[in-house]
Design an enzyme around this catalytic site. Structure first.
Site, PDB file in Angstrom:
ATOM      1  NE  ARG A 238      36.548  41.612  38.769  1.00 11.10           N
ATOM      2  CZ  ARG A 238      36.249  42.612  39.220  1.00 11.10           C
ATOM      3  NH1 ARG A 238      35.772  42.600  40.929  1.00 11.10           N
ATOM      4  NH2 ARG A 238      35.506  43.662  38.867  1.00 11.10           N
ATOM      5  CD  GLU A 267      32.684  36.018  41.137  1.00 11.76           C
ATOM      6  OE1 GLU A 267      32.036  36.805  40.461  1.00 11.76           O
ATOM      7  OE2 GLU A 267      33.665  35.903  41.909  1.00 11.76           O
ATOM      8  CG  HIS A 286      31.593  39.502  43.230  1.00  8.01           C
ATOM      9  ND1 HIS A 286      32.350  39.054  41.921  1.00  8.01           N
ATOM     10  CD2 HIS A 286      32.061  40.706  43.524  1.00  8.01           C
ATOM     11  CE1 HIS A 286      33.218  40.195  41.561  1.00  8.01           C
ATOM     12  NE2 HIS A 286      32.900  41.200  42.355  1.00  8.01           N
TER      13      HIS A 286
END
Length: 320
Positions: A238, A267, A286
């Site tokens: 993360r 993000e 991601h």
């Protein structure tokens, strides 16, 4: 009365059809754009179930509006986008989707490690730009993977799966975790060490810890200063676990050799983010669990969690 649910992103038709068989379904119909906050605030007042992604902040203020809500089904392993304490206080179940993305995420972690070590993206850009004029002895040389020392921070399911892949490269594998795992040590040939020893001794450091209040800024300037100058940091856990400013300065100064990053604190990451300006950074949007099969399994598991929770059963993947 048929329970109502809200889905915060367009899902594949088979998943939606499965939910429509049991619920009155409303859904944000866009695939590439998160649901606006004001719409989510309106919808959450009227539903018993919420099917959401990491892109939604299910915070205390939002949950305060949820007068009928019984369950939040998060299509992710992590759930740091949800105020778990606030949900628990209101008696709202929270579920996640563990297990189904383990191998896919481990594949991506090791692919990112290899791409960073061997400068794959940089070399591809070099070729496409027309800069490849001749072969030379030290052109685009990277770091060896076979026989190197791998340090894994966080030995959960994905950490163990990465270790299995590393064994095929005859890597010496160190790990640090909240608790020791003797069985995994025996099966995978792992060595438990302190966090500091792992950082000092590893050629590759893979960050695979969950994001919690304790792991925020888990890797900062102090930790980066312990690493070898030829070391590579990989983060597929993360954003926020690694201090991005500290990482940028460590890479810029040559304190460490490179970094592979699949996750960012904010993000989507802005295109002028300092880390994206560095040639020794491989950055991805991601995509750790992004295989067709895995994403469909995640979507189905999140749907099943919702079904169990609203049909009077305890969901298998309850996290509170």
């Amino acid at each position: 009365m048929t329970p109502k649910i809200y889905i915060t992103r367009k899902l594949p038709d088979p998943i939606v059809d499965k939910l429509k068989n049991a619920f009155e379904v409303r859904m944000w119909e866009k695939e590439e754009e998160p649901v606006p906050r004001e719409i989510l605030e309106k919808e959450i007042q009227e539903v018993e179930g919420l099917y959401c992604l990491l892109t939604e902040s299910i915070d205390k203020d939002l949950l305060h509006l949820a007068h009928r809500l019984k369950i939040v089904s998060n299509m992710a392993v992590g759930y740091n986008n949800i105020d778990l304490a606030a949900a628990t206080e209101k008696g709202i179940m929270v579920t996640n989707t563990p297990g189904v993305l383990t191998e896919t995420s481990a594949d991506l972690t090791f692919a990112l490690l290899m791409a960073t070590a061997r400068r794959v993206v940089e070399a591809s850009d070099y070729l496409r730009a027309g800069d490849w004029k001749t072969w030379s002895p030290m052109q685009l040389t990277g770091q060896d993977i076979y026989g190197a020392v791998l340090g894994i921070l966080g030995l959960g399911r994905i950490g163990e799966a990465v270790a299995k892949r590393a064994r095929g490269f005859d890597m010496n594998i160190l790990y640090h975790n909240r608790s020791r795992k003797p069985e995994a040590e025996g099966q995978l040939g792992l060595k438990y060490v302190s966090k500091e020893a792992l950082l000092r001794e590893s050629d590759f450091v893979c960050v695979l810890t969950p994001y919690t209040p304790e792991t925020g800024n888990y890797i900062g300037a102090k930790e980066l200063s312990l690493m070898k100058p030829n070391a590579i940091l990989i983060n597929t856990a993360r954003g926020g676990i690694v201090n991005e400013e500290a990482l940028y300065h460590a890479l810029k100064r040559g304190q460490i050799w490179g970094a592979g990053i699949d996750v960012f604190e904010e993000e989507p990451v802005r295109t002028d983010h300092p880390l994206l300006s560095l040639p020794n950074v491989v950055a991805l949007p991601h995509i750790g669990s992004a295989s067709n099969n895995t994403r469909l399994k995640m979507a189905l598991l999140a749907a099943e969690n919702l079904l169990q929770g609203l049909q009077g059963n305890t969901p298998k993947n309850l996290v509170n």
